[in-house]
Enzyme design. Structure first.
Site, PDB file in Angstrom:
ATOM      1  N   GLU A 181     -22.772 109.597 -22.945  1.00 29.15           N
ATOM      2  CA  GLU A 181     -21.608 110.471 -22.685  1.00 29.15           C
ATOM      3  C   GLU A 181     -21.775 111.532 -23.211  1.00 29.15           C
ATOM      4  O   GLU A 181     -20.534 112.123 -23.661  1.00 29.15           O
ATOM      5  CB  GLU A 181     -20.538 109.269 -22.895  1.00 29.15           C
ATOM      6  CG  GLU A 181     -19.999 108.387 -21.590  1.00 29.15           C
ATOM      7  CD  GLU A 181     -19.128 107.017 -21.846  1.00 29.15           C
ATOM      8  OE1 GLU A 181     -18.496 106.851 -20.830  1.00 29.15           O
ATOM      9  OE2 GLU A 181     -17.765 107.273 -22.432  1.00 29.15           O
ATOM     10  N   GLU A 265     -21.829 102.045 -16.050  1.00 29.54           N
ATOM     11  CA  GLU A 265     -20.630 101.353 -16.448  1.00 29.54           C
ATOM     12  C   GLU A 265     -19.313 101.825 -14.961  1.00 29.54           C
ATOM     13  O   GLU A 265     -19.420 102.898 -15.066  1.00 29.54           O
ATOM     14  CB  GLU A 265     -19.430 102.388 -17.441  1.00 29.54           C
ATOM     15  CG  GLU A 265     -20.442 102.151 -19.042  1.00 29.54           C
ATOM     16  CD  GLU A 265     -19.557 103.442 -20.319  1.00 29.54           C
ATOM     17  OE1 GLU A 265     -18.032 103.645 -19.850  1.00 29.54           O
ATOM     18  OE2 GLU A 265     -20.968 103.235 -21.403  1.00 29.54           O
TER      19      GLU A 265
END
Length: 619
Positions: A181, A265
């Site tokens: 991320e 995710e």
């Protein structure tokens, strides 16, 4: 017809993995994930080895397989394995990552490895060892020599553990993530140029390749953050993206105009903080989006399929402007399809109905649950008695945990005054929670979450000021990850005057269970207190300690720290795995920081309490 096609693909995926020695290939090519040259969808679930007792690994992996999944994803937690500078542990108990991966393969699951070095994950310091902060010139997650030297050492140690577990060597690891991320961090840190950010992420990615990883790589970011997070040579995947058109467009933009398409995710629940409501998601919502991905040939990874528990001091904290930090709870239940204790939830059953095929095994039996009606606490000891046997560090001003070379737990700061002083006590550098005493009497609780950094104080002649400070978990997400020192990190001010001279610091890391055998009962109300008791069991099983009568602290069972509790909730119980209990005599030690009443006993119950908020008094 489409369902028959999916069943055939999943059957190929399942049959192919059953023979660990069989030569296999996995590639990202022609816009697809290719297993042995044939297109396949990845239906994965995130589950972290460190959040599950080792004896339960196989049970939880069987639960995943029975839900209809074909892969397990896991972060690797750098600070879980480098326990001190240059000291590595990949073998002890829950730290045996290679064993976890091997069991996954035995249970018919491929493995997606997410080594970071930054992982977030609501984990202490986002996975970084706390002592990196003591390295001169180091900038965490930055393009500097000191940091990149440390990451290279970590990747090298990790690779030595898992190199033969890649699919190219007959193992189950099919993909490795580059960083994590990073696009979010780029967006948060506008003080660093995009060019420098890119130099850093490219350097870390190159290190993963240099140490020897040879399976396909991917990145994981929000779909609007690919500019900062995507890496040439790695498949971009979009976290939490439910808009299929947007998903495909953004992946195409950063992947040569083609797929495959994956949501690395996919959130079937959400993370939990102390003092905030427990977030939930209905089974119908999760099923609806899963079906959408299936219908559009989008691969996915449920984050989390099974959350588990932040045992010990492993929970982190999010940075938040409103609260400064949001400490993560001990329970990492996540409202996931498989509950914290490994139970099949209604969400699990609903997902299994649309994911299972003819090759899907039966759901494993639930691990036995017991209750303990009464645990008598026979010893009650003032923490000051333990402090009296500790040699303090003395300094002109308070030192942080890091300056004291301490990672977790508590530090007792003490200062003797030869002259009276009164007024406002200010601890603007409190990290994170403190109880203040004057001559042994409780004066106030200060708390970073509630931004309560001051109180009125009256210190008489020849009196002692004591401040017992808790580290509630270093920041794991947000722009302040480089500001992660703990303890008292700024001057102590009373009535506008900076208090210096002979501060004593007593270190109480509580990395092991305190031994109370030599101590007599001395505990008092409103004093930090240790409780000890024993209980006998004729049979063992999972259970949940009911902490509703206690204030704030930690619990050891048979020497194992099972985590933090805090009366504010919403978590009011602590999950106690039956594999850590014994037939016959068991030992419990509780460190209770607030101790508003003397406790004589506690009990366990058969179901957890995770949604009971009780706001702190007076706040």
């Amino acid at each position: 017809m489409r369902k028959i096609y999916l069943i055939i693909l999943l059957s190929i995926f399942t049959v192919s993995i059953t023979n660990a020695q069989q030569k296999q290939t996995f590639a990202i090519s022609e816009g697809n994930f290719l297993l042995n040259g044939k297109p396949v969808q990845i239906h994965s679930g995130e589950m972290h080895y460190s959040r599950i007792p080792q004896p339960y690994w196989r049970h939880r992996l069987k639960m995943m397989k029975a839900m209809g999944l074909n892969a397990v994803a896991t972060y690797v937690f750098w600070n879980y394995h480098e326990t001190a500078p240059g000291v590595w542990d990949f073998k002890t108990g829950n730290k045996n990552l290679a064993e976890y991966i091997k069991i996954a393969q035995e249970e018919g699951l491929f493995v997606i490895l997410r080594p970071g070095p930054y992982v977030c994950a609501e984990w202490e310091f986002g996975g970084y060892p706390w002592f990196l902060q003591n390295v001169p010139n180091m900038v965490i997650r930055g393009n500097n020599k000191e940091y990149l030297t440390a990451t290279k050492a970590y990747f090298t140690e990790l690779y030595n553990q898992v190199k033969n577990l890649q699919i190219t060597k007959g193992g189950p690891i099919i993909m490795v993530q580059g960083e994590n991320e990073f696009g979010s961090y780029v967006a948060q840190r506008k003080d660093v140029s995009l060019e420098d950010h890119k130099k850093y992420s490219a350097a870390v990615f190159q290190q993963l390749k240099d140490v020897g990883f040879e399976v396909p790589f991917f990145t994981s970011d929000g779909s609007w953050l690919f500019e900062g997070g995507a890496l040439p040579g790695a498949l971009p995947t979009a976290n939490g993206e439910s808009d299929i058109t947007k998903l495909k467009n953004v992946v195409n933009q950063y992947n040569n105009g083609q797929g495959p398409y994956m949501v690395a995710e996919f959130y079937p629940g959400w993370l939990d903080h102390w003092a905030e409501p427990f977030p939930t998601q209905t089974p119908e919502e999760t099923v609806r989006l899963t079906q959408k991905y299936l219908d559009n040939q989008v691969s996915f990874n449920y984050y989390m399929v099974h959350g588990g528990t932040n045992f010990g001091f492993t929970s982190g904290a999010n940075y938040d402007k409103e609260h400064d930090i949001q400490p993560d709870m001990t329970s990492y239940d996540y409202d996931a399809p498989i509950s914290e204790a490994g139970w099949a939830t209604p969400k699990y059953s609903a997902l299994r109905e649309i994911l299972k095929s003819g090759e899907t095994p039966a759901v494993p039996e639930k691990i036995a649950v017991i209750t303990i009606p009464k645990i008598t606490l026979t010893k009650v000891v003032d923490l000051a008695d333990l402090k009296a046997k500790i040699t303090p560090v003395i300094n002109d001003s308070p030192l942080s945990f890091e300056q004291l070379n301490q990672g977790d737990g508590y530090v007792w700061y003490s200062k003797r005054f030869t002259q009276p002083i009164s007024g406002k006590l200010e601890l603007n550098g409190l990290r994170d929670y403190a109880i203040v005493y004057v001559n042994g009497k409780k004066v106030a609780e200060l708390n970073r979450y509630y931004k309560k950094y001051d109180c009125e104080i009256d210190v008489p002649f020849n009196a002692t000021l004591d401040i017992v400070v808790e580290n509630m978990g270093r920041i794991n997400y947000g722009s302040q990850i480089n500001a992660n020192n703990k303890g008292i990190i700024s001057p102590v001010i009373i009535n506008g005057e900076t208090i210096t001279g002979d501060w004593k610091m007593y270190q109480l890391p509580m990395t092991t269970e305190p031994n109370l055998e030599a101590y007599k009962n001395s505990g008092k109300i409103n004093r930090p207190t240790l409780y000890q008791g024993t209980f006998d069991l004729k049979k063992t099983g999972d259970t949940f300690l009911d902490m509703r009568d206690f204030g704030k602290g930690i619990v050891f069972i048979n020497g194992i720290n099972i985590g933090r509790y805090w009366s504010v909730g919403p978590q009011q119980t602590l999950y106690l795995p039956g594999c850590w209990l014994k037939k016959g005599k068991n030992n419990i030690v509780i460190f209770e920081q607030k101790n508003e009443t003397i406790q004589k006993e506690l009990k366990s119950i058969a179901t957890p309490i995770l949604e009971d908020l009780r706001p702190e008094k007076g706040l």
